[in-house]
Write a protein that holds these residues in place. Structure first.
Motif, PDB file in Angstrom:
ATOM      1  N   LEU A 103      -3.629   4.919  11.289  1.00  0.00           N
ATOM      2  CA  LEU A 103      -3.611   3.679  10.508  1.00  0.00           C
ATOM      3  C   LEU A 103      -2.856   2.581  11.264  1.00  0.00           C
ATOM      4  O   LEU A 103      -3.305   1.430  11.309  1.00  0.00           O
ATOM      5  CB  LEU A 103      -2.967   3.919   9.136  1.00  0.00           C
ATOM      6  CG  LEU A 103      -2.884   2.686   8.219  1.00  0.00           C
ATOM      7  CD1 LEU A 103      -4.267   2.075   8.010  1.00  0.00           C
ATOM      8  CD2 LEU A 103      -2.254   3.065   6.869  1.00  0.00           C
TER       9      LEU A 103
ATOM     10  N   LEU B 191       0.822  -1.213   0.000  1.00  0.00           N
ATOM     11  CA  LEU B 191       0.000   0.000   0.000  1.00  0.00           C
ATOM     12  C   LEU B 191       0.854   1.260   0.000  1.00  0.00           C
ATOM     13  O   LEU B 191       0.446   2.299  -0.542  1.00  0.00           O
ATOM     14  CB  LEU B 191      -0.923   0.005   1.226  1.00  0.00           C
ATOM     15  CG  LEU B 191      -2.080  -0.995   1.247  1.00  0.00           C
ATOM     16  CD1 LEU B 191      -2.774  -0.957   2.604  1.00  0.00           C
ATOM     17  CD2 LEU B 191      -3.084  -0.662   0.133  1.00  0.00           C
ATOM     18  N   ALA B 192       2.038   1.167   0.612  1.00  0.00           N
ATOM     19  CA  ALA B 192       2.905   2.345   0.772  1.00  0.00           C
ATOM     20  C   ALA B 192       3.372   2.914  -0.557  1.00  0.00           C
ATOM     21  O   ALA B 192       3.751   4.091  -0.640  1.00  0.00           O
ATOM     22  CB  ALA B 192       4.113   1.980   1.643  1.00  0.00           C
TER      23      ALA B 192
ATOM     24  N   PHE C 180       1.572   3.669  -2.927  1.00  0.00           N
ATOM     25  CA  PHE C 180       0.562   4.610  -3.440  1.00  0.00           C
ATOM     26  C   PHE C 180      -0.028   5.499  -2.346  1.00  0.00           C
ATOM     27  O   PHE C 180      -0.781   6.412  -2.652  1.00  0.00           O
ATOM     28  CB  PHE C 180      -0.589   3.819  -4.084  1.00  0.00           C
ATOM     29  CG  PHE C 180      -0.149   2.700  -4.967  1.00  0.00           C
ATOM     30  CD1 PHE C 180       0.324   2.952  -6.247  1.00  0.00           C
ATOM     31  CD2 PHE C 180      -0.166   1.391  -4.510  1.00  0.00           C
ATOM     32  CE1 PHE C 180       0.732   1.911  -7.065  1.00  0.00           C
ATOM     33  CE2 PHE C 180       0.248   0.340  -5.317  1.00  0.00           C
ATOM     34  CZ  PHE C 180       0.705   0.601  -6.600  1.00  0.00           C
ATOM     35  N   ASP C 181       0.323   5.224  -1.074  1.00  0.00           N
ATOM     36  CA  ASP C 181      -0.345   5.903   0.040  1.00  0.00           C
ATOM     37  C   ASP C 181       0.694   6.336   1.079  1.00  0.00           C
ATOM     38  O   ASP C 181       1.396   5.507   1.664  1.00  0.00           O
ATOM     39  CB  ASP C 181      -1.369   4.951   0.674  1.00  0.00           C
ATOM     40  CG  ASP C 181      -2.239   5.621   1.717  1.00  0.00           C
ATOM     41  OD1 ASP C 181      -1.759   6.544   2.396  1.00  0.00           O
ATOM     42  OD2 ASP C 181      -3.407   5.199   1.883  1.00  0.00           O
ATOM     43  N   LYS C 182       0.771   7.669   1.296  1.00  0.00           N
ATOM     44  CA  LYS C 182       1.749   8.190   2.269  1.00  0.00           C
ATOM     45  C   LYS C 182       1.440   7.722   3.687  1.00  0.00           C
ATOM     46  O   LYS C 182       2.344   7.446   4.477  1.00  0.00           O
ATOM     47  CB  LYS C 182       1.774   9.715   2.216  1.00  0.00           C
ATOM     48  CG  LYS C 182       2.370  10.294   0.945  1.00  0.00           C
ATOM     49  CD  LYS C 182       2.404  11.822   1.006  1.00  0.00           C
ATOM     50  CE  LYS C 182       3.015  12.401  -0.268  1.00  0.00           C
ATOM     51  NZ  LYS C 182       3.039  13.893  -0.235  1.00  0.00           N
ATOM     52  N   ASN C 183       0.158   7.646   4.028  1.00  0.00           N
ATOM     53  CA  ASN C 183      -0.221   7.183   5.368  1.00  0.00           C
ATOM     54  C   ASN C 183       0.215   5.740   5.596  1.00  0.00           C
ATOM     55  O   ASN C 183       0.676   5.373   6.675  1.00  0.00           O
ATOM     56  CB  ASN C 183      -1.733   7.307   5.567  1.00  0.00           C
ATOM     57  CG  ASN C 183      -2.195   8.748   5.641  1.00  0.00           C
ATOM     58  OD1 ASN C 183      -1.452   9.625   6.076  1.00  0.00           O
ATOM     59  ND2 ASN C 183      -3.422   8.998   5.210  1.00  0.00           N
ATOM     60  N   ALA C 184       0.052   4.932   4.564  1.00  0.00           N
ATOM     61  CA  ALA C 184       0.466   3.534   4.663  1.00  0.00           C
ATOM     62  C   ALA C 184       1.973   3.427   4.825  1.00  0.00           C
ATOM     63  O   ALA C 184       2.472   2.560   5.553  1.00  0.00           O
ATOM     64  CB  ALA C 184       0.004   2.756   3.438  1.00  0.00           C
ATOM     65  N   LYS C 185       2.719   4.318   4.159  1.00  0.00           N
ATOM     66  CA  LYS C 185       4.183   4.284   4.290  1.00  0.00           C
ATOM     67  C   LYS C 185       4.603   4.617   5.718  1.00  0.00           C
ATOM     68  O   LYS C 185       5.490   3.973   6.292  1.00  0.00           O
ATOM     69  CB  LYS C 185       4.840   5.263   3.324  1.00  0.00           C
ATOM     70  CG  LYS C 185       6.372   5.189   3.350  1.00  0.00           C
ATOM     71  CD  LYS C 185       7.020   6.146   2.390  1.00  0.00           C
ATOM     72  CE  LYS C 185       8.527   5.930   2.351  1.00  0.00           C
ATOM     73  NZ  LYS C 185       9.167   5.890   3.686  1.00  0.00           N
TER      74      LYS C 185
END
Length: 366
Positions: free
Chosen positions: A188, A151-152, A154-159
């Motif tokens: 998250l 997910l990271a 495409f997603d800063k929060n996931a990173k």
């Protein structure tokens, strides 16, 4: 809410005997061979509370309902359980549902009862179980980290959550339980943390199972385990599972006599429950009426609306106010009307922090 406690331990430490005694249920077959408990056993036990008894005697309700504890007997774990050895793997999921873990540790010698590792050594046995729980957590974290890393891309929060998860993985790889990991301010990650239900994040009560000769003062084995628990800032209880089993079925006065003959004044059940409440920071408040006297379990620090929600979610959603009398004030007055007349019945709002032993009535509107 009820307190849910998972009982874990190596085979032949007295775990199923304790379960039989604590729950007055005989469906967990305590036998002298490993893996005799094939299915996890669950039983709900009323929490003895002298305050409930006194309130019942005073109010004379049609029924009395005590707070309760769910005890779950988890089948014996052995070294390699996290990899499926000894039937252990299929039972790890049952522990995830529990608020706390009682780890029963053998602290007695008996040549007629085999030990899976050859001899009595409390700290070795603790290490065996905790290593398996830690390895199970490592597997869970590694799987979730893989998902977060995908997910990271495409997603800063996931990173950000993945970075924290990698820190947690390193923490576990160092042999440290998850309960010692400092939780960050990341929504998250915190959601993922709750979903994982990590086994080593749960509070542990170390339960030294001793023989009758050591039930009052303990022995070298139990002293070693107690010092270990104190070092870990964990709960500790000393019990004799065999004695607990003998207590079942006896009238209350005969139970007291038997306990006194061993130099103790309360059962192992009470010690475990009291330790569990303290470890989890739990309180009881009471509702009192002609229909029912009831104890309700809440977390220390909960405000009145949260406490009301334990009865029904509508009580929390439509909370207006609470009428509160301390237990001592309630018992020292003839009735609720006398409490009101004497000014000890208080009207509290949404910010009131409920105390242990409060007698409460809630007003709500939905």
């Amino acid at each position: 809410m009820s307190l849910s406690i998972g009982i874990v331990g190596l085979p032949n430490v007295g775990k199923s005997t304790l379960f039989n005694a604590l729950t007055k249920a005989q469906n967990a077959q305590a036998a002298n061979y490993p893996f005799c408990t094939i299915e996890p056993n669950k039983a709900t036990v009323a929490v003895p509370d002298k305050r409930v008894d006194a309130l019942t005697a005073k109010a004379k309700p049609k029924k009395t309902i005590y707070a309760s504890v769910d005890f779950i007997d988890i089948a014996g774990l052995v070294r390699g359980a996290s990899k499926g050895e000894g039937l252990g793997n299929q039972f790890l999921g049952n522990i995830r549902e529990c608020a706390a873990i009682v780890h029963v540790v053998r602290c007695f010698e008996d040549e007629n009862i085999t030990h899976v590792d050859g001899g009595v050594d409390p700290l070795r046995d603790v290490d065996t179980i905790e290593t398996e729980l830690l390895l199970a957590d490592l597997q869970s974290v590694e799987k979730r980290l893989d998902k977060l890393l995908k997910l990271a891309k495409f997603d800063k929060n996931a990173k950000a959550a993945a970075d924290i998860m990698q820190t947690l993985l390193a923490h576990l790889n160092d042999g440290k339980p998850a309960r010692g990991f400092a939780l960050p301010d990341n929504d998250l990650f915190l959601t993922t943390w709750r979903e994982l239900g990590l086994l080593t994040a749960k509070p542990v009560i170390y339960c030294a199972n001793v023989d009758e000769a050591a039930v009052a003062d303990g022995n070298n084995f139990s002293a070693t385990l107690e010092a270990f628990a104190q070092e870990r800032q964990s709960g500790f209880a000393r019990i004799c599972a065999k004695l607990e089993e003998e207590l079942q079925g006896l009238p209350e006065d005969e139970q007291a006599e038997l306990l006194a003959s061993y130099g103790i004044d309360e059962s192992g059940l009470l010690r475990i429950i009291h330790t569990g409440y303290a470890t989890l920071g739990l309180y009881s408040y009471f509702t009192v009426g002609v229909e029912e006297v009831r104890a309700w379990t809440i977390h220390k620090g909960w405000k009145a609306p949260q406490a009301a929600g334990v009865i029904h979610t509508d009580f929390e959603r439509g909370f207006i106010r609470a009428e509160v009398i301390s237990y001592d004030d309630f018992m020292s007055h003839e009735n609720e009307a006398a409490c009101r007349a004497d000014g000890v019945l208080r009207v509290e709002g949404k910010e009131y922090v409920v105390n242990d032993g409060d007698v409460m009535h809630f007003l709500f509107n939905v």
